[in-house]
Write an enzyme that holds these catalytic residues in place. Structure first.
Site, PDB file in Angstrom:
ATOM      1  N   GLU A   3       0.843  -1.186   0.000  1.00 26.85           N
ATOM      2  CA  GLU A   3       0.000   0.000   0.000  1.00 26.85           C
ATOM      3  C   GLU A   3       0.887   1.248   0.000  1.00 26.85           C
ATOM      4  OE1 GLU A   3      -3.399   0.157  -0.437  1.00 26.85           O
ATOM      5  OE2 GLU A   3      -2.405   2.049  -0.867  1.00 26.85           O
ATOM      6  N   LYS A   5       8.481  -1.619  -2.052  1.00 22.96           N
ATOM      7  CA  LYS A   5       7.791  -0.867  -0.998  1.00 22.96           C
ATOM      8  C   LYS A   5       8.813  -0.255  -0.041  1.00 22.96           C
ATOM      9  CE  LYS A   5       4.897   0.514   2.098  1.00 22.96           C
ATOM     10  NZ  LYS A   5       3.701   1.275   2.100  1.00 22.96           N
ATOM     11  N   CYS A  23       5.687   4.330   9.125  1.00 26.43           N
ATOM     12  CA  CYS A  23       6.369   3.579   8.061  1.00 26.43           C
ATOM     13  C   CYS A  23       7.835   3.918   7.839  1.00 26.43           C
ATOM     14  CB  CYS A  23       5.625   3.764   6.748  1.00 26.43           C
ATOM     15  SG  CYS A  23       4.130   2.773   6.690  1.00 26.43           S
TER      16      CYS A  23
HETATM   17  C1  UDX Z   1      -0.067  -1.885   9.262  1.00 23.18           C
HETATM   18  C2  UDX Z   1       1.452  -2.023   9.305  1.00 23.18           C
HETATM   19  O1  UDX Z   1       1.942  -1.304  10.417  1.00 23.18           O
HETATM   20  C3  UDX Z   1       2.130  -1.508   8.081  1.00 23.18           C
HETATM   21  O2  UDX Z   1       3.442  -1.967   8.028  1.00 23.18           O
HETATM   22  C4  UDX Z   1       1.469  -1.988   6.862  1.00 23.18           C
HETATM   23  O3  UDX Z   1       2.028  -1.368   5.736  1.00 23.18           O
HETATM   24  C5  UDX Z   1      -0.013  -1.890   6.918  1.00 23.18           C
HETATM   25  O4  UDX Z   1      -0.546  -2.433   8.100  1.00 23.18           O
HETATM   26  P1  UDX Z   1      -1.691   0.040   9.998  1.00 23.18           P
HETATM   27  O5  UDX Z   1      -2.915  -0.374   9.259  1.00 23.18           O
HETATM   28  O6  UDX Z   1      -1.408   1.492  10.072  1.00 23.18           O
HETATM   29  O7  UDX Z   1      -0.380  -0.521   9.322  1.00 23.18           O
HETATM   30  O8  UDX Z   1      -1.642  -0.681  11.424  1.00 23.18           O
HETATM   31  P2  UDX Z   1      -2.728  -0.655  12.574  1.00 23.18           P
HETATM   32  O9  UDX Z   1      -3.534   0.596  12.492  1.00 23.18           O
HETATM   33  O10 UDX Z   1      -2.001  -1.015  13.821  1.00 23.18           O
HETATM   34  O11 UDX Z   1      -3.721  -1.848  12.170  1.00 23.18           O
HETATM   35  C6  UDX Z   1      -3.452  -3.198  12.295  1.00 23.18           C
HETATM   36  C7  UDX Z   1      -4.710  -3.901  12.808  1.00 23.18           C
HETATM   37  O12 UDX Z   1      -4.504  -5.317  12.764  1.00 23.18           O
HETATM   38  C8  UDX Z   1      -5.078  -3.577  14.256  1.00 23.18           C
HETATM   39  O13 UDX Z   1      -6.384  -3.061  14.317  1.00 23.18           O
HETATM   40  C9  UDX Z   1      -4.957  -4.919  14.981  1.00 23.18           C
HETATM   41  O14 UDX Z   1      -5.910  -5.086  16.001  1.00 23.18           O
HETATM   42  C10 UDX Z   1      -5.158  -5.905  13.851  1.00 23.18           C
HETATM   43  N1  UDX Z   1      -4.607  -7.241  14.118  1.00 23.18           N
HETATM   44  C11 UDX Z   1      -3.334  -7.386  14.530  1.00 23.18           C
HETATM   45  C12 UDX Z   1      -5.409  -8.363  13.929  1.00 23.18           C
HETATM   46  O15 UDX Z   1      -6.573  -8.244  13.576  1.00 23.18           O
HETATM   47  N2  UDX Z   1      -4.873  -9.604  14.152  1.00 23.18           N
HETATM   48  C13 UDX Z   1      -3.603  -9.781  14.592  1.00 23.18           C
HETATM   49  O16 UDX Z   1      -3.156 -10.927  14.793  1.00 23.18           O
HETATM   50  C14 UDX Z   1      -2.804  -8.629  14.785  1.00 23.18           C
HETATM   51  C1  UDX Z   2       4.365   7.299   3.934  1.00 23.12           C
HETATM   52  C2  UDX Z   2       4.465   7.214   2.387  1.00 23.12           C
HETATM   53  O1  UDX Z   2       4.320   8.512   1.826  1.00 23.12           O
HETATM   54  C3  UDX Z   2       3.417   6.279   1.869  1.00 23.12           C
HETATM   55  O2  UDX Z   2       3.537   6.132   0.443  1.00 23.12           O
HETATM   56  C4  UDX Z   2       3.593   4.930   2.539  1.00 23.12           C
HETATM   57  O3  UDX Z   2       2.649   4.002   2.084  1.00 23.12           O
HETATM   58  C5  UDX Z   2       3.505   5.075   4.047  1.00 23.12           C
HETATM   59  O4  UDX Z   2       4.475   5.999   4.495  1.00 23.12           O
HETATM   60  P1  UDX Z   2       2.801   8.572   5.672  1.00 23.12           P
HETATM   61  O5  UDX Z   2       3.798   8.128   6.691  1.00 23.12           O
HETATM   62  O6  UDX Z   2       1.364   8.344   5.928  1.00 23.12           O
HETATM   63  O7  UDX Z   2       3.117   7.882   4.263  1.00 23.12           O
HETATM   64  O8  UDX Z   2       2.971  10.152   5.437  1.00 23.12           O
HETATM   65  P2  UDX Z   2       3.950  11.074   4.598  1.00 23.12           P
HETATM   66  O9  UDX Z   2       3.118  12.102   3.935  1.00 23.12           O
HETATM   67  O10 UDX Z   2       4.861  10.317   3.724  1.00 23.12           O
HETATM   68  O11 UDX Z   2       4.783  11.827   5.744  1.00 23.12           O
HETATM   69  C6  UDX Z   2       5.727  11.161   6.566  1.00 23.12           C
HETATM   70  C7  UDX Z   2       6.440  12.169   7.436  1.00 23.12           C
HETATM   71  O12 UDX Z   2       7.327  12.965   6.670  1.00 23.12           O
HETATM   72  C8  UDX Z   2       5.522  13.137   8.168  1.00 23.12           C
HETATM   73  O13 UDX Z   2       5.972  13.330   9.486  1.00 23.12           O
HETATM   74  C9  UDX Z   2       5.646  14.391   7.347  1.00 23.12           C
HETATM   75  O14 UDX Z   2       5.340  15.540   8.076  1.00 23.12           O
HETATM   76  C10 UDX Z   2       7.104  14.337   6.947  1.00 23.12           C
HETATM   77  N1  UDX Z   2       7.423  15.117   5.732  1.00 23.12           N
HETATM   78  C11 UDX Z   2       6.810  14.823   4.544  1.00 23.12           C
HETATM   79  C12 UDX Z   2       8.376  16.131   5.785  1.00 23.12           C
HETATM   80  O15 UDX Z   2       8.950  16.400   6.843  1.00 23.12           O
HETATM   81  N2  UDX Z   2       8.680  16.830   4.646  1.00 23.12           N
HETATM   82  C13 UDX Z   2       8.091  16.552   3.434  1.00 23.12           C
HETATM   83  O16 UDX Z   2       8.436  17.213   2.438  1.00 23.12           O
HETATM   84  C14 UDX Z   2       7.120  15.516   3.401  1.00 23.12           C
END
Ligand code: UDX
Ligand code: UDX
Length: 462
Positions: A161, A220, A276
């Protein structure tokens, strides 16, 4: 044609991604399951303001599809049983124990999910990795599925993603590309085509990139490493600017106009946060080490070290400017989320800056439009720098920016929320201690205007 899919993990990635698939593909039943019953209840709540994550445009998508072909449930086994395609979107935090501690990804939830799928599946399934995973995780998943299952056939696809929080719905609907990796066998290619058929409902086919599994997994990590590298690069230049009289925003504009460099992701900051970037780069570094490539590991690790340095530099600058101590001084934080338009605080620069200032006994009052006090305490407790009592003594959340800034010695802007720009800054100034300092960690405020009011402004890279 696929008629039934499910997703394990109703988090920041699984929730919005499945909601958009459901909206775009009304004929496919989409079930999102999670072990966390509270989270599922929140996804099902009648009041759309109570969804577990805040994301612009998400509520509208959920309203359109929920109950029609989008379902949230804790019945994981039934959802697996019914689905032809199972997405794994569980969290993969950095390991905090044992081998690979502090670097490698903790795959225990992925493994648990794979075992659950193996146990329940009675028909052939396509299992899709959505979570960011170290290269060759698919092999581990395959081995669990093939050796513990009921003899049914599994195809493992990698479909990482790329959505960014705060813009997730737009990123999903107008993706630059969709990446699908799979085995380069007849069965693997057929599985890739099945998943492709879902995305072509709204993504032009030429934007769907099909690769082998390992290329997809590595892409990724590489994409996030390159994005984070740009931020660390511009932040490193911001330090030179502060010492030389150059202006980092001007430098970013000047280099970004070169079409080979491009203008995006050159915004200097107090440091990148989010779930991430750090995790994925640590993962990359760990992979390099295990592959016997220490020079490559050091190269990428520097992106993280520069990010740590930037957060320290910002906090140290506050302490030095406030006459070398912030002990007993009130510092107002505007923003706690790791970026604007999200309530997510994972790895937010704000908590690290707070930590450094609290080591110097600063009294912090934080205001964030979407983050509450409980979350801030959870973040500080997670750092384990001091006792929970001390965290609660030194840090308070305020529900109004004006009272947060009242009698403060300094304001630190940690998140680039748009609303900060239009505040009544004269009113804020009138109620602060003098001299009134603003440390703009995001360079979003009108510094000229603030100086006219009387503020002493410190911006990054100026
Ligand atoms: C997660 C990962 O952190 C990231 O690396 C990946 O790219 C996308 O999935 P995110 O969706 O942001 O990102 O994580 P989070 O909001 O913590 O959601 C994960 C969910 O999985 C939680 O709601 C948790 O309860 C659930 N989970 C976890 C299950 O349902 N079963 C499990 O065994 C473990
Ligand atoms: C990132 C990637 O962009 C996305 O493609 C991936 O799937 C997940 O990780 P995210 O972490 O949700 O997404 O946000 P992003 O907009 O990338 O920002 C990450 C951090 O960098 C934030 O703290 C943001 O404030 C900072 N940032 C971003 C900067 O400091 N400067 C910039 O120019 C852009």
């Amino acid at each position: 044609m696929v008629k039934n899919i499910c997703c394990i993990g109703a988090g920041y990635v699984g929730g919005p991604t499945m909601a958009v698939i459901a909206e775009m593909c009304p004929e496919i039943k989409v079930t999102v399951v999670d072990v966390n019953a509270n989270r599922i209840d929140a996804w099902n709540s009648a009041d759309l303001d109570k969804l577990p994550i805040y994301e612009p445009g998400l509520a509208e998508v959920v309203r359109a599809a929920r109950g029609r072909n989008l379902f949230f449930s804790t019945d994981i086994e039934n959802a697996i049983d019914e689905a032809e395609i199972i997405f794994m979107s569980v969290n993969t935090p950095t390991k905090n124990y044992g081998k690979g501690k502090g670097m490698g990804a903790d795959l225990k939830y992925i493994e648990l999910s794979a075992r659950q799928i193996a146990k329940v599946a009675k028909t052939d399934k396509i299992v899709v990795e959505k979570s960011t995973l170290p290269v060759r995780t698919a092999a581990a998943i395959k081995s669990i599925l093939d050796n513990t299952g009921n003899g049914v056939k599994f195809q493992i696809l990698s479909n990482p993603e790329f959505l960014a929080e705060g813009t997730a719905i737009n990123d999903l609907k107008n993706a630059d590309r969709v990446l699908i990796g799979g085995d380069q066998t007849d069965e693997g290619l057929a599985a890739i085509e099945k998943l492709t058929a879902i995305y072509v409902h709204w993504i032009p086919r030429h934007k769907i990139i099909q690769t082998n599994v390992w290329s997809s997994e590595l892409s990724k990590l590489t994409a996030n490493a390159f994005l984070a590298q740009r931020i660390s690069s511009i932040n490193s230049i911001s330090a030179i600017c502060e010492k030389s009289g150059a202006d980092v925003d001007e430098v970013a504009r000047a280099i970004g106009a070169d079409s080979r460099i491009g203008a995006k992701f050159l915004k200097t900051s107090v440091g990148f946060g989010g779930s991430c970037f750090q995790k994925d780069i640590l993962n990359l570094v760990y992979i390099c080490k295990t592959l016997g490539l220490p020079e490559v590991a050091d190269y990428w690790e520097q992106v993280i070290l520069m990010n740590d340095y930037q957060k320290h530099r910002f906090a140290d600058n506050i302490i030095t400017t406030l006459y070398n101590t912030v002990s007993g001084k009130k510092i107002a934080f505007l923003g706690w989320a790791f970026k604007k338009d999200t309530n997510d605080t994972r790895e937010t620069a704000a908590m690290y800056v707070a930590d450094i200032l609290m080591n110097d006994l600063a009294e912090i009052t934080a205001y964030d439009p979407k983050v509450n006090q409980e979350q801030m305490y959870a973040d500080m407790d997670y750092l384990h720098s001091r006792t929970e009592d001390e965290n609660r003594k030194l840090l308070k959340a305020d529900t109004s920016p004006y009272s947060a800034c009242k009698s403060a010695h300094a304001i630190a802007v940690l998140t680039e929320w748009d609303e900060f720009i239009s505040y009544d800054w004269q009113r804020i100034y009138d109620n602060m201690m003098k001299p009134a300092f603003v440390f703009d960690g995001r360079n979003i405020l009108d510094h000229k205007k603030l100086r006219e009011i009387g503020f002493k402004v410190r911006a990054i890279g100026k």
